[in-house]
Structures are given as structure tokens and as C-alpha cells.
Write a protein that holds these residues in place. Structure first.
Motif, short mmCIF file in Angstrom:
data_model
loop_
_atom_site.label_atom_id
_atom_site.label_comp_id
_atom_site.label_asym_id
_atom_site.label_seq_id
_atom_site.Cartn_x
_atom_site.Cartn_y
_atom_site.Cartn_z
N GLU A 87 9.59 -1.79 54.12
CA GLU A 87 11.13 -1.56 54.96
C GLU A 87 10.51 -2.19 56.87
O GLU A 87 11.66 -2.88 57.01
CB GLU A 87 11.27 -0.24 55.75
N ALA A 90 10.59 -6.32 56.03
CA ALA A 90 11.70 -6.31 55.80
C ALA A 90 12.60 -5.87 56.92
O ALA A 90 13.58 -7.27 57.44
CB ALA A 90 12.81 -5.28 55.09
N ARG A 94 14.62 -9.45 58.80
CA ARG A 94 15.79 -8.92 59.02
C ARG A 94 16.05 -9.27 60.92
O ARG A 94 17.14 -9.97 60.97
CB ARG A 94 16.26 -7.66 59.25
N ARG A 246 9.03 -4.29 46.34
CA ARG A 246 8.86 -5.13 48.22
C ARG A 246 10.26 -6.17 47.34
O ARG A 246 10.80 -6.84 48.82
CB ARG A 246 7.72 -5.32 47.74
N ALA A 249 13.72 -5.46 48.46
CA ALA A 249 14.14 -5.12 49.91
C ALA A 249 13.85 -6.59 50.69
O ALA A 249 14.78 -6.99 51.41
CB ALA A 249 12.95 -4.54 50.41
N LEU A 250 12.94 -7.38 50.40
CA LEU A 250 13.17 -8.69 51.46
C LEU A 250 14.17 -9.81 50.84
O LEU A 250 14.87 -10.20 51.73
CB LEU A 250 11.56 -9.36 50.99
N ALA A 253 16.82 -8.53 52.70
CA ALA A 253 17.12 -8.63 54.07
C ALA A 253 17.61 -9.95 54.49
O ALA A 253 17.27 -10.61 55.59
CB ALA A 253 15.56 -8.43 54.32
#
Ligand code: XMP
Length: 504
Positions: A87, A90, A94, A246, A249-250, A253
Motif C-alpha cells: 500500500e 502504491a 499515486r 502487489r 495494487a500498482l 494506482a
């Protein structure tokens, strides 16, 4: 029987470029450093290109969100480090994607309980005189106040005075709501004679600052690397352990390109990681793989679906892999060998898979050499770690400013996944060191000098583009005595102060 390579493996410093004919058009201003990042089919355009052939290393000491923003501004790509919780990584991605030129995410932040001594220490570390006081001490916490050098007098105040006693409290601060345009923000700055304007969300959280001093410099950079929605392009590292969590999430983002970060990539683990990404996302997610140091390793990863292949084992400035394990190859030889296989692969399949020379770039001209030898772009760790925009502390050592720089294989980074061969989930020995590098100021200034040298050398070789350089380059090996001849010699240098006669 073991295979023996017939030639010794060589490093960049063992080569020089021999000039070729330069036409009248061959001037640095006409040079294009545009280069492909991901694979493409013959006759098609690559889905992602860069305007300069430089990416920052997937390292804690190099690539955080500030590097992401600063490098995209110059036309390159930062790969946000993977050795951190998913997180958190990410969130860094972001921040780069949400960044708007002129709006700066605050990286000098305090908590209410901090003291004047903390303010002074933070100022020393970051060089910033405007600090946000937030409930959680981060740049996106609830804004409680601001501290600038107008709020305190060091000679008259006790260092233990809490920030709450001298900050300008939130209710007295002129701020602007989220969504304010840069032009409107600058009007507010001028109307209220401010140095910095905080942009604050509806629920009172700090979003960013607009600084008066930045106004003129935000005219846009002609080389900046933007996606189709005019956001900065950014990359991120992944590993072959937790990719199922992972990668989504990436991607969510907004990461534009991923790379499997591993010290040695010719492995089943990379094959599985690439296969999983292809099965879930097809070709929409761009992912590089590595590292390899010969044609066999390249072909394996290209066949597994890598979008680009990273080259280099043990050549990094902080690497001790060759010393500890006896594996690796001189970086110049590795690049030359892999580039030859890349060209063969292109001939055979019609698919061009770019290669990235990773590690061991010490002098600026090493970048030009790597490109001439066939690299499409270079990954640099030490180089980028020296600038303001790397995430590490600036420290004063023996009268000179230094930045900290440590390897991902050092005990400090604790990045055991990078060295994972599917065994125990821990590092049993180190493959990197913890070090200092000389502080080098702002990234934009450093890169301007470096790229000016690259463009100039390309012109000496008669090349206006990277493919042309590769075609026209004449490379020669140098002897140890000719290396001595290449530096200043047989003269008494006048300026022997730090940096006076240093070249980089
Ligand atoms: P430079 O020379 O630019 O190299 O500082 C950066 C590259 O070095 C690799 N890297 C490591 N290699 N042990 C290693 O053997 C380490 O601890 C380590 N940390 C980083 C990596 O490929 C990076 O891009």
C-alpha cells in the motif's frame, strides 16, 4: 564440461569512442534521445517511449515519489522501490500520478508535539523553510498550522519550545481549496503577499503547496514524459513473491510500467511472474524482467513475455555480489552480448525487446558508451541518489555534504525477495553495502550537464539519434597507460578543493 567464454569480460572504463564524421546539422540541439521502453513489432510504434535514456534504480535510497516527479519532468522514468509494504508503494505511485506541476507535496512536516530543535533539524536536513504542522506529521495529514522562519527567533527562544507555541495556526492561514488552478493559486499568493499557499481538502487535510518562488520555473519542460491524460509517467518494481497482490495494487494506482526487481533473472520465478501477469492482464500491463548478463538469459526472458530486459549483475556501485558469490560479468561485455542477441531475436521474430543497462555507470560518458554498445536505456542508482530528490538524508561529513546510499542487498534494506531463489524467506548474507555519496544538488541541473555531454559525444560520432549512434559508433579498447593519458597529467593542478577537478 563447463563452458568458458573466450574473452575476458570488460567494464565501460575499458572503452572509448573514436570520432566519426559530423555533418553541419550534427549539433547537440538537433540530437534526439528518444528511446523505446517496451517491446514492439517490426513496423509498429512502441507503446511507451522515453525522451531521455535514463531510469532510476528500484532502490529505497533512490526512487520515491519525489524522484518519480523530478525524473518524469526531465523525460525519464523512476521505478518506485518494491522493498516496502504494497500500500505504501502504491501510494507513492499515486502521488506521482496525481501530481500537478506547480503543486508540491509537502515533505517537511511536523507534529504538534515537536520542538524548535526539531524545526531546526528538519530545516538542516531538507533545506526547506516552510513546514506544515499536521496531526500525523505527514504531508497529507490534517493541517494544524505552518512554521516559517518568520515564526521563530533562535537567539531568543529555548530549543525545547513546542511548535504549538509559535506556529501560525490553521485558522489564521490563507489557504485555497482542492481543485484551485495554478493561475488562481498564484493570484492568491500575489494578493496576500504570501511565500507559500497551502491547498487544503474539504475535510481540512493538506493536499499540496504552491510556492511563489516556483511560479516562473513552471513554464513546462519540453521533454517531460506524460501519459495520455497528461499525468507524469512512472514505473514501479515488483518481485516474484507477492506479485498476485502487489501488481493489482500498482496497476490500480496508475503505474505505467513495472519491472521484476531481482539480482538474477534467468529463473523459473520470473517465468511464473510474467506468466501470471500475462494471464491476468494480457499485454495491457507492461513489465520488464532481469537481470541477465548473456544472450541465453535474454532469450529466456524475451520468450517468457518480458517487455524489456535488464542487463547487469554485480556491477553496481554498492554491489558485492561478485565478491560474495562469484557470479556476474563485466558490464560492457554483458551489454554487448545481450544487445547482439536482442538484434538476432528481432531478426528472427520481428519483435524488438529493448534492453536496459543496469548498474556500473560511473562517468557520464558511460551512458553514451552503453547506448553505443546497444543499450536502449540505462538504469542508475548511485547517480540519482546524490540529488535532492532522492529519499535519503543529506549529511555533513568532514565539511562536505553527502547523501546516504545503500544497496538493496544490504542488511539495511532487508530486501531478501530480490535475492530469493525460492528458499528460506530471509537474507542469509549481504550482497550490498551501506555508503555515502557526494551530494550533487538539484536533479534537473545534474541531468542537464550529463545529457549535454551525451549529446555532444553523439555529435562527435556523427549521430543524431540513439539508433544512429549504435550504427556509426567506433569503439576502441584502452590500455591502462592510455587511461592515464586521458586524464589531466604531468601538470600541477591549481584547484584541489573538493570538486575542483572532479569529473563525473
Ligand atoms: P549503480 O552503479 O548505479 O547500480 O549504483 C545500481 C544497481 O545496482 C543493483 N543493486 C545491487 N546489486 N547488491 C547488488 O549486488 C545490492 O545490494 C544492490 N542494490 C542495488 C541494482 O541493479 C541497481 O539498479
Amino acid at each position: 564440461m563447463a563452458y568458458f567464454f573466450s574473452e575476458p569480460s570488460r567494464t565501460f572504463s575499458e572503452y572509448l569512442l573514436v570520432p566519426g564524421y559530423s555533418s553541419a546539422e550534427c549539433i547537440p540541439a538537433n540530437v534526439s534521445l528518444k528511446t523505446p521502453v517496451v517491446k514492439y513489432r517490426r513496423g509498429e510504434e512502441p507503446a511507451l517511449t522515453m525522451n531521455v535514456p535514463m531510469v532510476s534504480a528500484v532502490m529505497q535510497a533512490v526512487s520515491g515519489e519525489q524522484m518519480g516527479i523530478a525524473l518524469a519532468k526531465e523525460g525519464g522514468i523512476a521505478f518506485i522501490y518494491v522493498s516496502q509494504p504494497i500500500e505504501q508503494q502504491a501510494e507513492m505511485v499515486r502521488k506521482v500520478k496525481n501530481y500537478k506541476a506547480g503543486f508540491v507535496i509537502s515533505d517537511s512536516n511536523l507534529r504538534l508535539g515537536d520542538t524548535l530543535a526539531d524545526v531546526l533539524a528538519l530545516k538542516e536536513r531538507t533545506g526547506h523553510s516552510t513546514m506544515a504542522v499536521t496531526d500525523d506529521g505527514t504531508g497529507t495529514g490534517r493541517l494544524l498550522g505552518l512554521v516559517t522562519s518568520r515564526d521563530y527567533r533562535v537567539s531568543r527562544m529555548d530549543p525545547s519550545t513546542p511548535v504549538s507555541q509559535f506556529m501560525t495556526p490553521a485558522e489564521k492561514i490563507v489557504s485555497a481549496p482542492e481543485g484551485t488552478s495554478l493561475k488562481a493559486a498564484n493570484d492568491i499568493i500575489w494578493d496576500h503577499k504570501l511565500n507559500a499557499l497551502p491547498i487544503v481538502s474539504d475535510d481540512g487535510h493538506l493536499v499540496s503547496f504552491v510556492f511563489r518562488k516556483d511560479y516562473d520555473s513552471h513554464k513546462g519542460n519540453p521533454l517531460e514524459l506524460l501519459d495520455s491524460q497528461k499525468r507524469y509517467v512512472v514505473g514501479a518494481g515488483i518481485n516474484s513473491r507477492d506479485y498476485e497482490d502487489r501488481v493489482p495494487a500498482l496497476v490500480e494506482a496508475g503505474a505505467d510500467v513495472l519491472v521484476i526487481d531481482s539480482s538474477e533473472g534467468y529463473s523459473e520465478w520470473q517465468k511464473r511472474t510474467l506468466a501470471w501477469i500475462r494471464s491476468r492482464y494480457g499485454d495491457t500491463v507492461k513489465v520488464g524482467a532481469g537481470n541477465v548478463v548473456d544472450g541465453e538469459g535474454f532469450r529466456f526472458l524475451a520468450d517468457c513475455g518480458a517487455d524489456f530486459v535488464k542487463v547487469g549483475i554485480g556491477g553496481g556501485s554498492i554491489c558485492i555480489t561478485r565478491e560474495t558469490k562469484g557470479i556476474g560479468r563485466g558490464q560492457a561485455t554483458a551489454v554487448i552480448d545481450v544487445a547482439a542477441e536482442r538484434d538476432k531475436y528481432f531478426e528472427e521474430t520481428g519483435v524488438y525487446v529493448p534492453i536496459c543497462a543496469d548498474g556500473g555507470i560511473v562517468q557520464d560518458y558511460h551512458i553514451t558508451l552503453a547506448l553505443a554498445m546497444g543499450a536502449d536505456f540505462c538504469m542508475l542508482g548511485r547517480y540519482f541518489s546524490r540529488f535532492d530528490e532522492s529519499p535519503t538524508s543529506k549529511v555533513l561529513i568532514g565539511g562536505s555534504y553527502m547523501k546516504e546510499y545503500w544497496g538493496e542487498g544490504s542488511a539495511r534494506a532487508r530486501n531478501w525477495q530480490r535475492y530469493d531463489l525460492g528458499g528460506a524467506a530471509k537474507l542469509s548474507f549481504e550482497e550490498g553495502v551501506d555508503s555515502y555519496v557526494p551530494y550533487a544538488g538539484k536533479l534537473s541541473d545534474g541531468m542537464a550537464t550529463t545529457l549535454a555531454k551525451v549529446r555532444s559525444t553523439m555529435c562527435n560520432c556523427g549521430a543524431l539519434t540513439i539508433p544512429e549512434l549504435r550504427e556509426k559508433a567506433k569503439l576502441t579498447l584502452v590500455s591502462s597507460v592510455s587511461i592515464v593519458e586521458g586524464g589531466a597529467h604531468d601538470v600541477l593542478l591549481k584547484d584541489t578543493t573538493a570538486g575542483g577537478n572532479q569529473r563525473s
